[in-house]
Design a protein around this motif. Structure first.
Motif, PDB file in Angstrom:
ATOM      1  N   PRO A 132      24.286  28.534  -2.926  1.00 56.52           N
ATOM      2  CA  PRO A 132      23.991  27.111  -2.711  1.00 56.52           C
ATOM      3  C   PRO A 132      24.089  26.760  -1.228  1.00 56.52           C
ATOM      4  O   PRO A 132      24.810  27.425  -0.470  1.00 56.52           O
ATOM      5  N   ALA A 133      23.364  25.726  -0.833  1.00 55.90           N
ATOM      6  CA  ALA A 133      23.271  25.406   0.600  1.00 55.90           C
ATOM      7  C   ALA A 133      23.517  23.926   0.879  1.00 55.90           C
ATOM      8  O   ALA A 133      23.038  23.051   0.156  1.00 55.90           O
ATOM      9  N   VAL A 134      24.258  23.694   1.959  1.00 54.66           N
ATOM     10  CA  VAL A 134      24.515  22.346   2.462  1.00 54.66           C
ATOM     11  C   VAL A 134      23.810  22.201   3.807  1.00 54.66           C
ATOM     12  O   VAL A 134      23.934  23.066   4.678  1.00 54.66           O
ATOM     13  N   LEU A 135      23.075  21.120   3.981  1.00 50.49           N
ATOM     14  CA  LEU A 135      22.419  20.820   5.256  1.00 50.49           C
ATOM     15  C   LEU A 135      23.201  19.718   5.956  1.00 50.49           C
ATOM     16  O   LEU A 135      23.479  18.671   5.358  1.00 50.49           O
ATOM     17  N   ILE A 136      23.544  19.932   7.223  1.00 55.65           N
ATOM     18  CA  ILE A 136      24.227  18.914   8.024  1.00 55.65           C
ATOM     19  C   ILE A 136      23.380  18.631   9.264  1.00 55.65           C
ATOM     20  O   ILE A 136      23.077  19.543  10.030  1.00 55.65           O
ATOM     21  N   PHE A 137      22.989  17.389   9.441  1.00 60.64           N
ATOM     22  CA  PHE A 137      22.234  17.045  10.647  1.00 60.64           C
ATOM     23  C   PHE A 137      22.442  15.572  10.989  1.00 60.64           C
ATOM     24  O   PHE A 137      22.756  14.757  10.132  1.00 60.64           O
ATOM     25  N   GLY A 138      22.251  15.258  12.263  1.00 54.72           N
ATOM     26  CA  GLY A 138      22.494  13.899  12.737  1.00 54.72           C
ATOM     27  C   GLY A 138      21.241  13.204  13.216  1.00 54.72           C
ATOM     28  O   GLY A 138      21.289  12.421  14.167  1.00 54.72           O
ATOM     29  N   GLY A 139      20.109  13.487  12.580  1.00 53.55           N
ATOM     30  CA  GLY A 139      18.852  12.895  13.017  1.00 53.55           C
ATOM     31  C   GLY A 139      18.120  13.798  13.983  1.00 53.55           C
ATOM     32  O   GLY A 139      18.625  14.863  14.365  1.00 53.55           O
ATOM     33  N   SER A 140      16.946  13.399  14.421  1.00 53.86           N
ATOM     34  CA  SER A 140      16.103  14.252  15.252  1.00 53.86           C
ATOM     35  C   SER A 140      16.763  14.606  16.586  1.00 53.86           C
ATOM     36  O   SER A 140      16.545  15.687  17.127  1.00 53.86           O
ATOM     37  N   ARG A 141      17.586  13.711  17.112  1.00 51.89           N
ATOM     38  CA  ARG A 141      18.250  13.971  18.392  1.00 51.89           C
ATOM     39  C   ARG A 141      19.679  14.473  18.209  1.00 51.89           C
ATOM     40  O   ARG A 141      20.338  14.844  19.184  1.00 51.89           O
ATOM     41  N   GLY A 142      20.155  14.486  16.976  1.00 47.61           N
ATOM     42  CA  GLY A 142      21.526  14.909  16.735  1.00 47.61           C
ATOM     43  C   GLY A 142      22.501  13.768  16.959  1.00 47.61           C
ATOM     44  O   GLY A 142      22.129  12.687  17.413  1.00 47.61           O
ATOM     45  N   ALA A 143      23.764  14.002  16.630  1.00 48.19           N
ATOM     46  CA  ALA A 143      24.804  12.985  16.818  1.00 48.19           C
ATOM     47  C   ALA A 143      26.102  13.684  17.215  1.00 48.19           C
ATOM     48  O   ALA A 143      26.620  14.510  16.458  1.00 48.19           O
ATOM     49  N   ARG A 144      26.613  13.348  18.371  1.00 48.60           N
ATOM     50  CA  ARG A 144      27.791  14.050  18.888  1.00 48.60           C
ATOM     51  C   ARG A 144      29.009  13.962  17.960  1.00 48.60           C
ATOM     52  O   ARG A 144      29.705  14.970  17.775  1.00 48.60           O
ATOM     53  N   PRO A 145      29.331  12.798  17.366  1.00 44.44           N
ATOM     54  CA  PRO A 145      30.499  12.741  16.477  1.00 44.44           C
ATOM     55  C   PRO A 145      30.382  13.696  15.282  1.00 44.44           C
ATOM     56  O   PRO A 145      31.381  14.287  14.861  1.00 44.44           O
ATOM     57  N   ILE A 146      29.171  13.846  14.751  1.00 41.73           N
ATOM     58  CA  ILE A 146      28.965  14.782  13.645  1.00 41.73           C
ATOM     59  C   ILE A 146      29.133  16.215  14.153  1.00 41.73           C
ATOM     60  O   ILE A 146      29.772  17.049  13.499  1.00 41.73           O
ATOM     61  N   ASN A 147      28.581  16.493  15.329  1.00 44.40           N
ATOM     62  CA  ASN A 147      28.734  17.832  15.912  1.00 44.40           C
ATOM     63  C   ASN A 147      30.205  18.187  16.130  1.00 44.40           C
ATOM     64  O   ASN A 147      30.640  19.299  15.827  1.00 44.40           O
ATOM     65  N   ASP A 148      30.977  17.237  16.647  1.00 51.73           N
ATOM     66  CA  ASP A 148      32.401  17.491  16.903  1.00 51.73           C
ATOM     67  C   ASP A 148      33.137  17.822  15.607  1.00 51.73           C
ATOM     68  O   ASP A 148      33.981  18.726  15.567  1.00 51.73           O
ATOM     69  N   ALA A 149      32.815  17.085  14.542  1.00 50.68           N
ATOM     70  CA  ALA A 149      33.475  17.315  13.258  1.00 50.68           C
ATOM     71  C   ALA A 149      33.110  18.681  12.690  1.00 50.68           C
ATOM     72  O   ALA A 149      33.966  19.405  12.165  1.00 50.68           O
ATOM     73  N   VAL A 150      31.832  19.044  12.797  1.00 47.94           N
ATOM     74  CA  VAL A 150      31.381  20.331  12.257  1.00 47.94           C
ATOM     75  C   VAL A 150      32.041  21.489  13.013  1.00 47.94           C
ATOM     76  O   VAL A 150      32.496  22.467  12.399  1.00 47.94           O
TER      77      VAL A 150
END
Length: 364
Positions: free
Chosen positions: A187-205
């Protein structure tokens, strides 16, 4: 039928417009399109890349505070209306649809004043200034969320959904998974913060990577091209687990989504239309930096119906992120329940619903 489409400023206004055009072209013969946007906007590149006839006008948005620039905007609006009238007359438009952004103002207003059939398409649960203004003049207001109806003249509103929902259907899940480097059996989980990305999501990941390495599911993590190099440096410090694939951008997102079991994302209208069309459960982290906090309000339309979980950015960290994902991915019954709820909210035939509204207003 000759259709004029206008929308600009952000991908959230442009991508639904392009999806609408492509879906109508696939299903209907003898339809001609013209797109009106700005040269400075993203639409000038995206629309021309699709070989869709494009005309540009010069217009800017109003400042929300008192500013001399607003006087210039009024002048540009008047000039834009006059230019649009000439373009619409020359093209012999049957119907004009605005999908959002200030460029729609003079285009749709000019059409309404010329007696041409007009529609605005509102993707979000809370409309922007331009669509609120135009709703007084257009024939119909097409919405994607029932919650948006309260902001418009009730007799004009019709729920059509977002054309991007139509475009993500019938994709090859196997091909999508393989293209992203994902294993077919897991099974697969996709994590993304929109076309430009999102720094808070990146930091958490990044902080969650060691924990993700212990899981039975795999993670496709899209950083956004702007953040990719910085993320790579941070990942080198903590290590990249085998079951986590990191990419700067995914160009074939509809295909990849077909093979995804759970998505962690912002709550932009286009994203939610795609997810519900495919019946993908989600953990939504609304951007707090958008007008009227509309992403959080968009998210509630899914969370209130059991199709998504809400995780506010101020509460986001690696530990919470893993916990929320585990709660869904490690409970098959909950995952299936959320899939069913997501599917129930989807409007997969949104593009043709919107085209039907066009046909109706033209006949009237």
């Amino acid at each position: 039928m000759k259709i004029v489409v206008s929308g600009g400023g952000t991908g959230g206004h442009i991508y639904p417009a392009l999806a609408l055009i492509r879906e109508i072209q696939k299903e209907v013969k003898d339809v001609e399109f013209l797109y009106i946007g700005t040269e400075a906007g993203l639409e000038s590149k995206l629309v021309r890349r699709e070989d869709i006839p494009f005309k540009a006008i010069h217009i800017t948005g109003f400042k929300r505070k008192l500013s001399p620039e607003n006087l210039k905007t009024v002048w540009r609006f008047i000039s834009g209306v006059n230019k649009c009238k000439k373009i619409l007359k020359e093209f012999k438009a049957d119907v004009v649809i605005g999908t959002g952004g200030y460029v729609c103002g003079p285009v749709v207003y000019a059409a309404a004043k010329m007696g041409i059939a007009t529609i605005i398409h509102e993707q979000n649960s809370v409309p922007g200034l331009t669509n609120k203004f135009l709703s007084k003049y257009v024939d119909k207001v097409a919405t994607c969320f029932a919650e948006a109806e309260q902001f418009f003249p009730k007799e004009k509103v019709v729920l059509t959904g977002n054309p991007r929902a139509s475009e993500v259907l019938n994709q090859d899940a196997i091909k999508g998974k393989l293209s992203a480097g994902l294993k077919l059996k897991d099974p697969a989980v996709l994590i993304f913060g929109g076309s430009r990305g999102a720094r808070p999501i990146n930091d958490a990941v990044i902080s969650a990577l060691p924990e993700f390495g212990k899981k039975s599911y795999q993670v496709l993590y899209v950083t956004g091209e702007v953040h990719y190099e910085a993320v790579k440096k941070e990942v080198e410090k903590v290590g990249n687990p085998e079951n986590v694939i990191i990419k700067p951008f995914v160009h074939n997102m509809p295909e990849v989504l077909a093979g995804i079991d759970l998505t962690v994302a912002r709550a932009g209208a286009t994203t939610l239309a795609e997810l519900t069309s495919l019946g993908i459960p989600s953990i939504l982290i609304p951007s707090p930096y958008v007008t009227n906090n509309h992403q959080e309000k968009n998210a509630h339309s899914l969370t209130n119906n059991g199709a998504a979980k809400l995780l506010l950015e101020r509460e986001l960290n690696g530990e919470n992120l893993v916990s929320e994902i585990d709660e869904i991915m490690l409970q098959p019954e909950k995952l299936q329940s959320m899939k069913n709820a997501s599917l129930e909210l989807g409007i997969p035939d949104a593009a043709m619903r919107l085209f039907k509204v066009m046909q109706d207003v033209v006949k009237k």
